[in-house]
Design a protein around this motif. Structure first.
Motif, mmCIF file in Angstrom:
data_model
loop_
_atom_site.group_PDB
_atom_site.id
_atom_site.type_symbol
_atom_site.label_atom_id
_atom_site.label_comp_id
_atom_site.label_asym_id
_atom_site.label_seq_id
_atom_site.Cartn_x
_atom_site.Cartn_y
_atom_site.Cartn_z
ATOM 1 N N THR A 1 0.733 -1.543 0.291
ATOM 2 C CA THR A 1 0.224 -0.124 0.389
ATOM 3 C C THR A 1 1.135 1.510 -0.795
ATOM 4 O O THR A 1 0.674 2.428 -0.432
ATOM 5 C CB THR A 1 -1.020 -0.182 1.603
ATOM 6 O OG1 THR A 1 -0.310 -0.179 2.717
ATOM 7 C CG2 THR A 1 -1.842 -1.176 1.384
ATOM 8 N N MET B 1 1.284 1.110 -3.460
ATOM 9 C CA MET B 1 -0.217 1.542 -4.752
ATOM 10 C C MET B 1 -1.558 2.978 -3.784
ATOM 11 O O MET B 1 -1.988 3.620 -4.847
ATOM 12 C CB MET B 1 -0.799 0.148 -3.990
ATOM 13 C CG MET B 1 -1.134 -0.477 -5.433
ATOM 14 S SD MET B 1 -0.603 -0.448 -6.848
ATOM 15 C CE MET B 1 -2.160 -0.178 -6.797
ATOM 16 N N SER B 2 -0.641 3.780 -2.625
ATOM 17 C CA SER B 2 -1.771 4.308 -2.009
ATOM 18 C C SER B 2 -1.489 4.884 -2.717
ATOM 19 O O SER B 2 -2.200 6.908 -3.247
ATOM 20 C CB SER B 2 -1.695 4.450 -0.730
ATOM 21 O OG SER B 2 -0.208 5.128 -0.132
ATOM 22 N N ILE C 1 -0.194 5.715 -6.278
ATOM 23 C CA ILE C 1 -0.597 5.818 -7.350
ATOM 24 C C ILE C 1 -1.533 6.228 -7.875
ATOM 25 O O ILE C 1 -2.173 6.861 -8.714
ATOM 26 C CB ILE C 1 -0.059 3.826 -8.000
ATOM 27 C CG1 ILE C 1 1.598 3.776 -8.471
ATOM 28 C CG2 ILE C 1 -0.396 4.095 -9.845
ATOM 29 C CD1 ILE C 1 2.259 3.298 -8.155
ATOM 30 N N GLN C 2 -2.673 5.488 -6.922
ATOM 31 C CA GLN C 2 -3.967 5.806 -6.492
ATOM 32 C C GLN C 2 -4.596 7.882 -6.747
ATOM 33 O O GLN C 2 -5.546 7.735 -6.982
ATOM 34 C CB GLN C 2 -5.190 5.180 -6.003
ATOM 35 C CG GLN C 2 -5.086 3.794 -6.232
ATOM 36 C CD GLN C 2 -5.058 2.695 -4.958
ATOM 37 O OE1 GLN C 2 -5.154 3.409 -3.823
ATOM 38 N NE2 GLN C 2 -5.258 1.352 -4.905
ATOM 39 N N LYS C 3 -3.174 8.162 -6.163
ATOM 40 C CA LYS C 3 -3.898 9.888 -6.279
ATOM 41 C C LYS C 3 -3.888 10.825 -6.914
ATOM 42 O O LYS C 3 -3.802 11.608 -7.850
ATOM 43 C CB LYS C 3 -2.653 10.779 -5.116
ATOM 44 C CG LYS C 3 -3.408 10.028 -3.600
ATOM 45 C CD LYS C 3 -1.793 10.480 -2.641
ATOM 46 C CE LYS C 3 -1.234 11.652 -2.582
ATOM 47 N NZ LYS C 3 -0.933 12.034 -2.046
ATOM 48 N N ILE D 1 -6.021 7.424 -12.129
ATOM 49 C CA ILE D 1 -7.287 6.862 -12.219
ATOM 50 C C ILE D 1 -7.219 4.610 -12.822
ATOM 51 O O ILE D 1 -7.591 5.320 -13.470
ATOM 52 C CB ILE D 1 -7.782 7.745 -12.995
ATOM 53 C CG1 ILE D 1 -8.082 9.265 -12.979
ATOM 54 C CG2 ILE D 1 -9.833 7.365 -12.972
ATOM 55 C CD1 ILE D 1 -9.307 10.093 -13.768
ATOM 56 N N LEU D 2 -8.056 4.982 -11.934
ATOM 57 C CA LEU D 2 -7.686 3.550 -11.903
ATOM 58 C C LEU D 2 -9.225 2.467 -11.887
ATOM 59 O O LEU D 2 -9.615 3.153 -10.761
ATOM 60 C CB LEU D 2 -6.799 2.583 -10.694
ATOM 61 C CG LEU D 2 -5.368 3.037 -10.689
ATOM 62 C CD1 LEU D 2 -4.757 2.471 -8.919
ATOM 63 C CD2 LEU D 2 -4.791 2.900 -12.425
ATOM 64 N N ALA E 1 -12.371 0.931 -10.851
ATOM 65 C CA ALA E 1 -12.904 0.188 -9.783
ATOM 66 C C ALA E 1 -13.132 -1.250 -10.418
ATOM 67 O O ALA E 1 -13.615 -1.398 -11.480
ATOM 68 C CB ALA E 1 -14.079 0.592 -8.953
ATOM 69 N N ALA F 1 -0.478 0.468 -14.174
ATOM 70 C CA ALA F 1 -1.298 1.485 -13.788
ATOM 71 C C ALA F 1 -0.039 2.716 -13.463
ATOM 72 O O ALA F 1 -0.438 3.747 -13.872
ATOM 73 C CB ALA F 1 -1.588 1.379 -11.647
#
Length: 281
Positions: free
Chosen positions: A165, A168-169, A171-173, A176-177, A179, A239
């Motif tokens: 995480t 990944m946390s 990258i997710q900011k 746009i991945l 769901a 990602a």
């Protein structure tokens, strides 16, 4: 198997084959990281010499190669979708001088073995990626001999696994991945103990026992952490491929800052949490 599930399976096969060189490069590190989960699986299986054992989602060979030493008069069969991973398993077996191990391509949803073929079945960090987990559980039950044991390890929740995480946390900011559909394959799909337990119960297993494992993994440095994630983490690389160069640089800077904030003493430690669930036919 439904067409959609077949597509997921084929995508996974392609992905694991693509990243098999990275897994070969980092095999010693990753096997040391995953060893506690493999040891817990082995303890749960109660292997006896002469047992025939199936290791599903075998990857580069463990824990099957360790199990092979416990049953020198038996056999261990490692199966995986990805031939690239199994090539590494075969090479590892040869390097260790393991003679009673063989690796073959197989889909857990359609295992190419007779009913009641194995005394034990292991599966380390594979169950959460099976397209149809109930079908997998049913097949595992089918190929086990009466009284045979099954044990699997899966990741606990994201809050216990900042080794993944942390990156990944961030990258997710920035990326746009979409769901994933509910129940689709993923690292934390089996994070609640009752997920696997219910699947095994439905398949016919009894004596279902979950245990929790926690620990730390030492990456040595942030640069080593980053490099490894870029070479073995298929979802991470996918990602990152959606980001332009300035965004990639920004992501790396922020991941580095988060990594260092969790290692204020100059260490390079991150945490993991896993569940090991065993059962008997």
């Amino acid at each position: 198997m439904e067409n959609q599930l077949e597509q997921i399976r084929d995508q996974q096969k392609q992905s694991w084959n693509k990243f098999s060189p990275g897994w070969k490069k980092w095999d010693e590190f990753n096997m040391r990281f995953l060893k506690p989960m493999g040891d817990a699986i082995i303890d749960s299986l109660k292997i006896k010499d002469g047992d025939d054992v199936l290791d599903i989602a075998a990857g580069t060979g463990e824990p099957g190669l360790t199990i092979a030493a416990l049953t020198p008069n038996g056999t261990v069969t490692g199966t995986d979708l990805a031939e690239g991973m199994l090539e590494i398993a075969r090479a590892n077996a040869a390097a260790k001088g393991v003679k009673n191990y063989k690796a073959q391509i197989a889909d857990v949803s359609e295992l190419p073995f007779d009913t009641e073929s194995f005394n034990a079945v292991s599966c380390r960090m594979g169950f959460m990626f099976f397209p149809d987990m109930q079908l997998a559980a049913n097949e595992i039950y089918r190929v086990l001999k009466p009284g045979g044991r099954f044990a699997t390890a899966v990741w606990a929740g994201p809050e216990q696994n900042n080794w993944v995480t942390t990156i990944m946390s961030v990258i997710q900011k920035h990326v746009i991945l979409p769901a994933p559909p509910p129940g689709s394959p993923g690292m934390f799909r089996c994070a609640k103990p009752d997920v696997i337990a219910n699947l095994l119960k439905q398949a016919g297993f009894n004596d279902i026992t979950p245990i929790e494992l926690t620990g730390q993994v030492d990456y040595g440095s942030f640069d080593r952490y980053w490099q490894m994630m870029m070479e073995v983490g298929a979802p991470i690389v996918a990602a990152m491929s959606q980001a332009d160069e300035p965004t990639k640089n920004k992501i790396k800077e922020e991941v580095a800052a988060l990594f260092q904030s969790q290692n204020t003493g100059g260490t390079a430690l991150l945490h993991y949490g896993a569940l090991v669930i065993s059962a008997q036919k």
